[in-house]
Each structure stands twice: as C-alpha cells, then as structure tokens.
Design a protein around this motif. Structure first.
Motif, mmCIF file in Angstrom:
data_model
loop_
_atom_site.group_PDB
_atom_site.id
_atom_site.type_symbol
_atom_site.label_atom_id
_atom_site.label_comp_id
_atom_site.label_asym_id
_atom_site.label_seq_id
_atom_site.Cartn_x
_atom_site.Cartn_y
_atom_site.Cartn_z
ATOM 1 N N ALA A 123 0.513 -0.909 0.111
ATOM 2 C CA ALA A 123 0.168 0.093 -0.190
ATOM 3 C C ALA A 123 0.961 1.506 0.101
ATOM 4 N N VAL A 124 0.270 2.048 -0.996
ATOM 5 C CA VAL A 124 1.539 3.060 -0.873
ATOM 6 C C VAL A 124 0.158 4.036 -0.563
ATOM 7 N N THR A 125 -0.880 4.349 -1.330
ATOM 8 C CA THR A 125 -2.453 5.744 -0.380
ATOM 9 C C THR A 125 -2.990 4.976 0.289
ATOM 10 N N VAL A 126 -3.430 5.252 1.546
ATOM 11 C CA VAL A 126 -3.663 4.397 2.162
ATOM 12 C C VAL A 126 -4.492 5.603 2.720
ATOM 13 N N HIS A 127 -6.128 5.372 3.075
ATOM 14 C CA HIS A 127 -7.149 6.024 4.131
ATOM 15 C C HIS A 127 -8.061 5.434 5.290
ATOM 16 N N GLY A 128 -7.295 5.103 5.673
ATOM 17 C CA GLY A 128 -7.991 4.092 6.997
ATOM 18 C C GLY A 128 -9.107 3.270 7.068
ATOM 19 N N THR A 129 -9.965 3.372 7.876
ATOM 20 C CA THR A 129 -10.991 2.247 7.604
ATOM 21 C C THR A 129 -12.142 2.893 7.346
#
Length: 186
Positions: free
Chosen positions: A89-95
């Motif tokens: 994962a590079v782009t990560v925006h949580g749950t």
C-alpha cells in the motif's frame, strides 16, 4: 483516495454506535459467495450493525485488507476496506465501509497477486485497474461518497465490489497457470 462527499470517513467510523461482532468467514464454494448481493438502504440500522460486524471481523483476521458482506453470510452490497500497514500500500486512507458501491472510472490496468479469506489455500494473478473512482454511500447516514484512489487500495476496492457481485478472484484469473498455493507462515 479523495472523499468528495464533504465527510470524514474516520469521523464516520468513530461514530459507529457500538463495536461489531466478529463473525465466521465463509469459504468457497459456499453458494452465498456466488450470488449477487442485494442493494441495501444505507440508513437501515441493520446495515449499520452489518458495517460494524465487517470492521470487527476484518480487524481480527490476519492479513485482511477488505471484507464483504457475502463473506460473512449476508447477501448484501456492503464491504469494508483498510489497507493500513500493508507492504504493497502506498495510498492509504484508513478504514471505511461502503454500501451499493460501483466503479465509475477505471484506468491503468495491471496484473497483481491476490488472496482472499474465503479462498484460504490459493492466491492468483488478477488484472485490475490501478486507478479507480468509486461511488457508494456510508452506512448509517446514507451520505453519498465518491472515492478516488490508486494502487493497492484500488485493487482492494475492486476485489470487494466483485464479492458484492457474487464473484471471487478465481473468476478473474486467466487460468490454472495463474493460481498458486498460498504460503503458510507460522
């Protein structure tokens, strides 16, 4: 990922009234996994409870980055995703959890290895878009959401949307040559 609904997905998650219940995950060839899920009313309290159960089950499932309602026995178009901490994962925006989600734009198709809690012994090479725009609604409020993301998070979204349509990654591999025995880590 951008959230173009004017809401914070993290604030929404924090507002879940109660923690979810960890539920058993179904394995293929369970027929629920092959059935298209029903559209849901995101404001129905039962859908909010389902969302909480998906998040709770996902969090206790080792290596899990997404979980769809059919995987816990509910024939519904609802899924949870969280790629936080995954090495790809590079782009990560949580749950976040989405209801009735659809891909409205998909570009930059690339092959990649996928696994699934419902297919515990195999992984496979699947060609998916590495950039997507997805529209859906937040459970509880019904707030419409338009998400734009890329890379591994885009792959996870497409994988979960497939589950809601009654498809497994096995339905997308090019053939037996693109399937692999899952490595077991102790």
């Amino acid at each position: 990922m951008s959230c173009e609904a004017g809401v914070s997905l993290d604030a929404w998650l924090a507002a879940l009234a109660e923690p979810g219940t960890v539920r058993p995950v179904l394995n293929a060839p369970n027929p629920v996994l092959a059935r298209e899920g029903d559209e849901v009313d995101p404001t129905d309290p039962a859908v909010l409870r389902l969302a909480a159960d998906l998040v709770a089950t996902m969090r206790v499932s080792r290596g899990c980055v997404g979980l769809a309602a059919p995987q816990i026995g509910e024939s519904a178009k609802v899924f949870a995703v969280d790629v936080t901490g995954h090495p790809k994962a590079v782009t990560v925006h949580g749950t976040f959890v989405l209801c009735n989600a659809t891909v409205v734009s998909a570009t930059r198709w690339r092959p990649g290895r996928e696994g699934c809690l419902s297919v515990p012994d195999l992984t496979g090479d699947v060609k998916r878009a590495s950039r997507v725009v997805v529209e859906g609604a937040l459970p509880g409020t019904g707030e419409p959401v338009r998400l734009t993301t890329d890379g591994f998070e885009a792959r996870a979204l497409q994988h979960e949307i497939d589950h809601c349509a009654g498809m497994l990654f096995l339905d997308r591999v090019a053939g037996a040559h693109a399937l692999y025995q899952r490595k077991v880590y102790l």
